[in-house]
Motif scaffolding. Structure first.
Motif, PDB file in Angstrom:
ATOM      1  N   GLU A  59     113.036  55.864 -24.230  1.00 23.75           N
ATOM      2  CA  GLU A  59     112.101  56.871 -23.726  1.00 23.75           C
ATOM      3  C   GLU A  59     110.642  56.499 -23.921  1.00 23.75           C
ATOM      4  N   GLY A  60     110.282  56.060 -25.107  1.00 25.24           N
ATOM      5  CA  GLY A  60     108.902  55.725 -25.403  1.00 25.24           C
ATOM      6  C   GLY A  60     108.029  56.951 -25.571  1.00 25.24           C
ATOM      7  N   LEU A  61     106.755  56.696 -25.886  1.00 25.28           N
ATOM      8  CA  LEU A  61     105.765  57.750 -26.058  1.00 25.28           C
ATOM      9  C   LEU A  61     104.495  57.387 -25.315  1.00 25.28           C
ATOM     10  N   GLU A  62     103.886  58.366 -24.695  1.00 27.50           N
ATOM     11  CA  GLU A  62     102.577  58.173 -24.076  1.00 27.50           C
ATOM     12  C   GLU A  62     101.531  58.292 -25.174  1.00 27.50           C
ATOM     13  N   LEU A  63     100.750  57.234 -25.369  1.00 26.33           N
ATOM     14  CA  LEU A  63      99.724  57.237 -26.407  1.00 26.33           C
ATOM     15  C   LEU A  63      98.417  56.699 -25.822  1.00 26.33           C
ATOM     16  N   PRO A  64      97.287  57.138 -26.389  1.00 33.52           N
ATOM     17  CA  PRO A  64      95.992  56.771 -25.816  1.00 33.52           C
ATOM     18  C   PRO A  64      95.559  55.330 -26.057  1.00 33.52           C
ATOM     19  N   SER A  65      96.114  54.654 -27.076  1.00 33.26           N
ATOM     20  CA  SER A  65      95.639  53.304 -27.392  1.00 33.26           C
ATOM     21  C   SER A  65      96.678  52.533 -28.202  1.00 33.26           C
ATOM     22  N   LEU A  66      96.440  51.227 -28.306  1.00 36.88           N
ATOM     23  CA  LEU A  66      97.280  50.376 -29.136  1.00 36.88           C
ATOM     24  C   LEU A  66      97.144  50.784 -30.601  1.00 36.88           C
ATOM     25  N   GLN A  67      95.956  51.216 -30.996  1.00 35.08           N
ATOM     26  CA  GLN A  67      95.748  51.685 -32.370  1.00 35.08           C
ATOM     27  C   GLN A  67      96.610  52.914 -32.666  1.00 35.08           C
ATOM     28  N   ALA A  68      96.727  53.815 -31.711  1.00 35.16           N
ATOM     29  CA  ALA A  68      97.580  54.992 -31.878  1.00 35.16           C
ATOM     30  C   ALA A  68      99.050  54.574 -31.977  1.00 35.16           C
ATOM     31  N   ALA A  69      99.446  53.569 -31.217  1.00 36.86           N
ATOM     32  CA  ALA A  69     100.820  53.053 -31.288  1.00 36.86           C
ATOM     33  C   ALA A  69     101.081  52.423 -32.655  1.00 36.86           C
ATOM     34  N   GLN A  70     100.095  51.719 -33.190  1.00 37.89           N
ATOM     35  CA  GLN A  70     100.232  51.118 -34.517  1.00 37.89           C
ATOM     36  C   GLN A  70     100.400  52.199 -35.583  1.00 37.89           C
ATOM     37  N   ALA A  71      99.606  53.251 -35.493  1.00 40.84           N
ATOM     38  CA  ALA A  71      99.711  54.353 -36.458  1.00 40.84           C
ATOM     39  C   ALA A  71     101.076  55.024 -36.369  1.00 40.84           C
ATOM     40  N   GLU A  72     101.576  55.232 -35.167  1.00 38.22           N
ATOM     41  CA  GLU A  72     102.895  55.850 -34.971  1.00 38.22           C
ATOM     42  C   GLU A  72     103.994  54.959 -35.550  1.00 38.22           C
ATOM     43  N   ALA A  73     103.904  53.659 -35.316  1.00 37.85           N
ATOM     44  CA  ALA A  73     104.901  52.727 -35.848  1.00 37.85           C
ATOM     45  C   ALA A  73     104.872  52.716 -37.377  1.00 37.85           C
ATOM     46  N   ALA A  74     103.687  52.709 -37.959  1.00 40.78           N
ATOM     47  CA  ALA A  74     103.570  52.694 -39.420  1.00 40.78           C
ATOM     48  C   ALA A  74     104.141  53.971 -40.024  1.00 40.78           C
ATOM     49  N   LYS A  75     103.866  55.111 -39.424  1.00 39.18           N
ATOM     50  CA  LYS A  75     104.391  56.390 -39.911  1.00 39.18           C
ATOM     51  C   LYS A  75     105.920  56.410 -39.816  1.00 39.18           C
ATOM     52  N   SER A  76     106.447  55.963 -38.690  1.00 40.66           N
ATOM     53  CA  SER A  76     107.899  55.939 -38.506  1.00 40.66           C
ATOM     54  C   SER A  76     108.577  54.991 -39.486  1.00 40.66           C
ATOM     55  N   LEU A  77     107.950  53.849 -39.733  1.00 45.77           N
ATOM     56  CA  LEU A  77     108.522  52.886 -40.669  1.00 45.77           C
ATOM     57  C   LEU A  77     108.510  53.442 -42.090  1.00 45.77           C
ATOM     58  N   ALA A  78     107.455  54.147 -42.466  1.00 41.88           N
ATOM     59  CA  ALA A  78     107.401  54.788 -43.789  1.00 41.88           C
ATOM     60  C   ALA A  78     108.528  55.812 -43.923  1.00 41.88           C
ATOM     61  N   ASP A  79     108.792  56.565 -42.858  1.00 45.96           N
ATOM     62  CA  ASP A  79     109.898  57.531 -42.877  1.00 45.96           C
ATOM     63  C   ASP A  79     111.242  56.821 -43.035  1.00 45.96           C
TER      64      ASP A  79
END
Length: 82
Positions: free
Chosen positions: A19-39
């Protein structure tokens, strides 16, 4: 906005994000990946899989053109021998 996909890699098990996610920037994608990995790491430590040994986890981020980054986490549990 771009659509980013977050494929989960837990040791050698891959879960592909369809599915993916609509995000405004690569930086936002990095933050989402880091948060998910921490979880993922928190769940692994608290779950039944927290046994002695090494565990590798990663989130591979891609967009329509292909891979853009990989966010990795490794933890290792060493138990004393007494």
């Amino acid at each position: 906005m771009s659509r980013y996909y977050f494929d989960l890699l837990d040791d050698h098990i891959l879960a592909v994000d369809e599915e993916g996610l609509e995000l405004p920037s690569l930086q936002a994608a990095q933050a989402e990946a880091a948060k998910s990995l921490a979880d993922m790491a928190r769940d692994a430590v608290h779950g039944s899989s927290a046994v002695a040994g090494k565990r590798d986890m990663a989130i591979e981020v891609r967009d329509a053109a292909g891979p853009v980054m990989q966010v990795k986490f490794t933890f290792e549990i060493e138990r004393s021998k007494h």
